[in-house]
Each structure stands twice: as C-alpha cells, then as structure tokens.
Design an enzyme around this catalytic site. Structure first.
Site, PDB file in Angstrom:
ATOM      1  N   ARG A 192      -1.918  -1.054   4.371  1.00 48.35           N
ATOM      2  CA  ARG A 192      -1.611  -1.978   2.908  1.00 48.35           C
ATOM      3  C   ARG A 192      -1.684  -3.952   3.795  1.00 48.35           C
ATOM      4  NH1 ARG A 192       4.348  -0.284   1.605  1.00 48.35           N
ATOM      5  NH2 ARG A 192       4.542  -2.311   2.276  1.00 48.35           N
ATOM      6  N   LYS A 216      11.442   5.542   3.161  1.00 51.17           N
ATOM      7  CA  LYS A 216      12.203   5.306   1.973  1.00 51.17           C
ATOM      8  C   LYS A 216      11.564   5.798   1.096  1.00 51.17           C
ATOM      9  CE  LYS A 216      12.965   0.319   2.145  1.00 51.17           C
ATOM     10  NZ  LYS A 216      12.072   0.512   2.819  1.00 51.17           N
ATOM     11  N   ARG A 275      -0.388   4.283   8.692  1.00 56.44           N
ATOM     12  CA  ARG A 275      -0.025   4.475   7.091  1.00 56.44           C
ATOM     13  C   ARG A 275      -1.081   4.181   6.675  1.00 56.44           C
ATOM     14  NH1 ARG A 275       6.661   2.310   4.914  1.00 56.44           N
ATOM     15  NH2 ARG A 275       4.917   0.578   4.183  1.00 56.44           N
ATOM     16  N   ARG A 305      17.681  -6.005  -1.710  1.00 56.07           N
ATOM     17  CA  ARG A 305      17.186  -6.192   0.216  1.00 56.07           C
ATOM     18  C   ARG A 305      18.393  -7.502   0.430  1.00 56.07           C
ATOM     19  NH1 ARG A 305      11.683  -4.132  -0.515  1.00 56.07           N
ATOM     20  NH2 ARG A 305      10.387  -4.047   1.934  1.00 56.07           N
ATOM     21  N   ARG A 364       8.216  -8.794   9.596  1.00 52.84           N
ATOM     22  CA  ARG A 364       8.942  -7.789   8.184  1.00 52.84           C
ATOM     23  C   ARG A 364      10.213  -6.534   8.860  1.00 52.84           C
ATOM     24  NH1 ARG A 364       4.844  -3.484   6.400  1.00 52.84           N
ATOM     25  NH2 ARG A 364       6.569  -3.294   4.301  1.00 52.84           N
TER      26      ARG A 364
HETATM   27  P1  AMP Z   1       7.963  -2.596   0.253  1.00 51.27           P
HETATM   28  O1  AMP Z   1       6.836  -2.110  -0.474  1.00 51.27           O
HETATM   29  O2  AMP Z   1       9.160  -1.901  -0.402  1.00 51.27           O
HETATM   30  O3  AMP Z   1       7.415  -2.707   1.933  1.00 51.27           O
HETATM   31  O4  AMP Z   1       8.094  -3.747  -0.367  1.00 51.27           O
HETATM   32  C1  AMP Z   1       7.184  -4.746  -0.134  1.00 51.27           C
HETATM   33  C2  AMP Z   1       6.948  -6.602   0.242  1.00 51.27           C
HETATM   34  O5  AMP Z   1       7.500  -6.743  -1.519  1.00 51.27           O
HETATM   35  C3  AMP Z   1       7.669  -6.406   0.701  1.00 51.27           C
HETATM   36  O6  AMP Z   1       7.228  -6.478   2.292  1.00 51.27           O
HETATM   37  C4  AMP Z   1       8.629  -7.603   0.014  1.00 51.27           C
HETATM   38  O7  AMP Z   1       7.632  -9.369  -0.148  1.00 51.27           O
HETATM   39  C5  AMP Z   1       8.506  -7.824  -1.321  1.00 51.27           C
HETATM   40  N1  AMP Z   1       9.799  -6.812  -2.015  1.00 51.27           N
HETATM   41  C6  AMP Z   1       9.770  -5.612  -2.144  1.00 51.27           C
HETATM   42  N2  AMP Z   1      10.927  -5.186  -2.545  1.00 51.27           N
HETATM   43  C7  AMP Z   1      11.644  -6.897  -2.584  1.00 51.27           C
HETATM   44  C8  AMP Z   1      12.807  -7.419  -2.931  1.00 51.27           C
HETATM   45  N3  AMP Z   1      14.314  -6.242  -2.867  1.00 51.27           N
HETATM   46  N4  AMP Z   1      13.456  -8.287  -2.156  1.00 51.27           N
HETATM   47  C9  AMP Z   1      12.331  -9.263  -1.956  1.00 51.27           C
HETATM   48  N5  AMP Z   1      11.155  -9.185  -1.992  1.00 51.27           N
HETATM   49  C10 AMP Z   1      10.672  -7.250  -1.804  1.00 51.27           C
END
Ligand code: AMP
Length: 214
Positions: free
Chosen positions: A156, A13, A123, A88, A167
């Site tokens: 990360r 994404k 990654r 999400r 996740r």
């Molecule tokens: P990402 O980089 O999009 O994979 O986000 C990393 C982490 O940030 C996720 O595993 C969640 O813990 C938190 N996070 C990011 N976006 C959201 C969202 N829309 N709702 C809830 N938690 C989020």
C-alpha cells in the site's frame, strides 16, 4: 452485535474484523477500504481523500462520517456489524452516538510502535478486492497473488516507512483518546496483539465471548 476495532495502523484490526465477520455472519466495514476503492475508481470523494491518505493524514471527519452514514443504513447491517478503522477521532465517535448507533463492544488491539513499523514492511494488499496479507504472518497461498480473486498483491502507498511514522503520530494524537472515550462508557477492552495471528484471534474471541456469551 456491534463491535469497533481500535488500534494503530497495522495492529491487525482488518484481519481480526474479517475473521469475526466470517464467524458471525455480520459485515466488517473498513472506511480505509471504502476510501481506497473510491480512489481507485476516481470518484469525487476518492479524489478529495487521495491527498490525505498518501500523506498518512486523516480524511476530514465530514467525509468519513458521510461514508459511514450511507453504509450503516444498508440491510446487511441490521443484525450487527464490525467497524474497522472508524471512528478515528472523538468527533467521529460523537457522530456515531448522534446517529443513535449503540456500540456494544470496543476492542483495542495493542501493539508497540516499534513492532508496528516492523510489521508494516511485510504487509501486502490486493488492489482488486482489498484483502490484506503479510509475507510472514499471513502469507497468501500462491505467494504474490490474492487467494480470493487471484489479482497481484502490492505494498500500500501509505505503508511506506516514512508514511507509517506519520500515521502512528496521527494515531496517538487523534485516535488513542477514543480508548478513554469508550472506557468511560464501560465499553472498551484492550487485547495485546500477539506475533502469531491466531493467538490474537483467541484473545479477541475470549473478549467477545465475555461480552456476548457466545
Ligand atoms: P486504514 O486502511 O484503516 O489504515 O485507512 C487508510 C487511510 O484511510 C487512513 O490513513 C486515512 O487516511 C483514511 N481513513 C480511513 N478511515 C478513516 C477515518 N475513520 N477517519 C479519517 N481517515 C480515515
């Protein structure tokens, strides 16, 4: 042009959002990147979010909805935007609707769980500017440094294998239902994530061309 990218963690994404952002000159907004920055700078929101992200859990809806509300009123969103990692949950999607944000297109990038787990191990992310890379599919030019700002790349914390499985569970339970949410509005298309990044981009561009005629 208001686009949402859906998909499991590591489905691509972020990369696709950045490419479309560069092509059309509209911002790509990643709630994950905003949260990581808040954690790195130690803000109150960052401190609250840290415990959730480290365990692979979602940050509470009211926190991320607050982040998005603040971000979408900025001037650079007037021409449109791309949302990467938001919404999400159905509650977050409903909050967008309540804010009067009319989404044009939702692109769900489909990748099998077993491929996600393989991808995540390669990654790498820049701790300074948040750019993301992959040692096989999207390596940085200089190896272990960021192409954009030269800072060191790292894995990360939430890309560790045990956290990735959590996740993925959260994705299937909380986020995947959003496909039906947006399909019922006639807005969601699915794109098969390809091994070669450019091949996925071609499919994404095809959908954007179909939806917007450009
Ligand atoms: P990402 O980089 O999009 O994979 O986000 C990393 C982490 O940030 C996720 O595993 C969640 O813990 C938190 N996070 C990011 N976006 C959201 C969202 N829309 N709702 C809830 N938690 C989020």
């Amino acid at each position: 042009m208001r686009i949402i990218f859906l998909g499991a963690p590591g489905a691509g994404k972020g990369t696709q959002s950045e490419l479309i952002s560069a092509q059309y000159g509209i911002p790509a907004i990643s709630t994950g990147a905003i949260i990581r920055e808040a954690i790195a700078t130690g803000t109150d929101m960052g401190l609250e979010a840290k415990a959730y992200t480290e365990k692979g859990m979602l940050v509470p809806d009211e926190v991320v909805i607050g982040i998005i509300k603040e971000r979408l009123v900025k001037d650079d969103c007037k021409k449109g935007f791309i949302l990467d990692g938001f919404p999400r949950t159905v509650a977050q999607a409903e909050a967008l609707d309540e804010m009067g944000v009319d989404i044009d297109l939702v692109i769900s990038i489909e990748v099998k769980d077993e491929d996600i787990v393989k991808r995540m191990s390669g990654r790498r992310v820049c701790g300074s500017c948040g750019s993301s890379y992959h040692i096989v599919y999207k390596p940085s030019r200089s190896g272990e440094q960021c192409d954009k700002c030269g800072s060191d790349l790292s894995i990360r914390a939430d890309d560790k294998p045990e956290v990735v499985l959590d996740r993925l569970r959260v994705y299937h339970e909380m986020t995947e239902p959003l496909k039906d949410y947006y399909k019922s509005k006639g807005k969601c298309v699915e794109v098969e994530g390809q091994e070669i990044l450019d091949d996925t981009s071609a499919l994404v561009r095809e959908q954007i061309a179909l939806a917007f005629g450009k």
